[in-house]
Design a protein around this motif. Structure first.
Motif, PDB file in Angstrom:
ATOM      1  N   GLY A  51       0.794  -1.230   0.000  1.00  0.00           N
ATOM      2  CA  GLY A  51       0.000   0.000   0.000  1.00  0.00           C
ATOM      3  C   GLY A  51       0.823   1.274   0.000  1.00  0.00           C
ATOM      4  O   GLY A  51       0.289   2.357   0.245  1.00  0.00           O
ATOM      5  N   ARG A  65       2.174   3.038  -2.474  1.00  0.00           N
ATOM      6  CA  ARG A  65       1.782   4.042  -3.475  1.00  0.00           C
ATOM      7  C   ARG A  65       0.515   4.780  -3.071  1.00  0.00           C
ATOM      8  O   ARG A  65       0.448   6.010  -3.168  1.00  0.00           O
ATOM      9  N   ASN A  66      -0.501   4.053  -2.605  1.00  0.00           N
ATOM     10  CA  ASN A  66      -1.731   4.722  -2.159  1.00  0.00           C
ATOM     11  C   ASN A  66      -1.448   5.642  -0.980  1.00  0.00           C
ATOM     12  O   ASN A  66      -1.992   6.748  -0.893  1.00  0.00           O
ATOM     13  N   TRP A  67      -0.614   5.187  -0.067  1.00  0.00           N
ATOM     14  CA  TRP A  67      -0.232   5.997   1.086  1.00  0.00           C
ATOM     15  C   TRP A  67       0.480   7.276   0.639  1.00  0.00           C
ATOM     16  O   TRP A  67       0.212   8.360   1.153  1.00  0.00           O
ATOM     17  N   VAL A  73       0.164   8.875  -2.183  1.00  0.00           N
ATOM     18  CA  VAL A  73      -0.827   9.790  -2.763  1.00  0.00           C
ATOM     19  C   VAL A  73      -1.525  10.571  -1.641  1.00  0.00           C
ATOM     20  O   VAL A  73      -1.696  11.792  -1.725  1.00  0.00           O
ATOM     21  N   THR A 125      -0.310  11.714  -8.818  1.00  0.00           N
ATOM     22  CA  THR A 125      -0.970  10.515  -9.317  1.00  0.00           C
ATOM     23  C   THR A 125      -0.172   9.260  -9.033  1.00  0.00           C
ATOM     24  O   THR A 125       1.039   9.302  -8.824  1.00  0.00           O
ATOM     25  N   LYS A 126      -0.877   8.165  -9.049  1.00  0.00           N
ATOM     26  CA  LYS A 126      -0.265   6.839  -8.964  1.00  0.00           C
ATOM     27  C   LYS A 126      -0.184   6.333 -10.400  1.00  0.00           C
ATOM     28  O   LYS A 126      -1.204   6.210 -11.073  1.00  0.00           O
TER      29      LYS A 126
END
Length: 90
Positions: A16, A18-20, A22, A85-86
């Motif tokens: 997680g 990448r989401n973190w 962002v 962005t991811k």
């Protein structure tokens, strides 16, 4: 204004990160992107000097599910990015 490219190594994929990243970028108000790159995560960040420094420090910590071993930081020329962005891997 400053821009930096980071290569983050350790246990940073499938946790997680990448989401973190962002979410952290939104908190700090920086632009750029995050993507998987080989066995690492690449982060490009641009914005106010103080906000960029906060983002760099956050990338060194990562989410609770990750283990960051090293963050390589380089100056970048990506100052005109919009949003954060991811992206798909390199």
């Amino acid at each position: 204004m400053s821009a930096h490219r980071m290569i983050v190594t350790g246990k940073v994929q499938g946790v997680g990160y990448r989401n973190w990243a962002v979410g952290r970028a939104r908190v700090f108000g920086v632009t750029g992107y995050v993507r998987n790159s080989g066995k690492a995560v690449e982060v490009v960040v641009s914005g106010d000097d103080d906000a960029v420094e906060k983002m760099i420090e956050a990338m060194r910590e990562g989410p609770a599910t990750a283990r960051v071993d090293h963050v390589e930081v380089h100056a970048a020329n990506d100052a005109k990015l919009k949003g954060f962005t991811k992206r798909l891997g390199a």
